[in-house]
Motif scaffolding. Structure first.
Motif, PDB file in Angstrom:
ATOM      1  N   ASP A   8       0.826  -1.211   0.000  1.00 50.65           N
ATOM      2  CA  ASP A   8       0.000   0.000   0.000  1.00 50.65           C
ATOM      3  C   ASP A   8       0.856   1.255   0.000  1.00 50.65           C
ATOM      4  N   VAL A   9       2.104   1.128   0.464  1.00 51.65           N
ATOM      5  CA  VAL A   9       3.022   2.272   0.531  1.00 51.65           C
ATOM      6  C   VAL A   9       4.183   2.102  -0.446  1.00 51.65           C
ATOM      7  N   HIS A  53      -2.439   3.659   6.401  1.00 49.94           N
ATOM      8  CA  HIS A  53      -2.861   2.419   5.738  1.00 49.94           C
ATOM      9  C   HIS A  53      -3.040   1.235   6.680  1.00 49.94           C
ATOM     10  N   ARG A  55      -5.084  -1.036   8.982  1.00 45.85           N
ATOM     11  CA  ARG A  55      -6.518  -1.360   9.017  1.00 45.85           C
ATOM     12  C   ARG A  55      -6.831  -2.292  10.193  1.00 45.85           C
TER      13      ARG A  55
END
Length: 57
Positions: A8-9, A53, A55
């Motif tokens: 995600d990064v 990001h 969760r």
């Protein structure tokens, strides 16, 4: 429980982490960043990106 996917990064990275809280995720990410991405230090911008990001599992 919390989860974070490094991809995600960092596009293309398949590493994923699970921990009880954000601090646990950040500890794992710091070790991963050093070992697999050559980043000996996790700066505030990267911490902010990771936290954005994380969760709930």
């Amino acid at each position: 429980m919390k989860t974070f996917a490094c991809g995600d990064v960092v596009p293309g990275c398949s590493a994923a982490f699970t921990a009880a809280d954000d601090a646990g995720i950040l500890g794992q990410v710091a070790a991963h960043a050093a070992a697999d991405h050559g980043l000996p230090e996790v700066g505030p911008e990267l911490v902010a990106a990771v936290c954005a990001h994380i969760r709930a599992a």
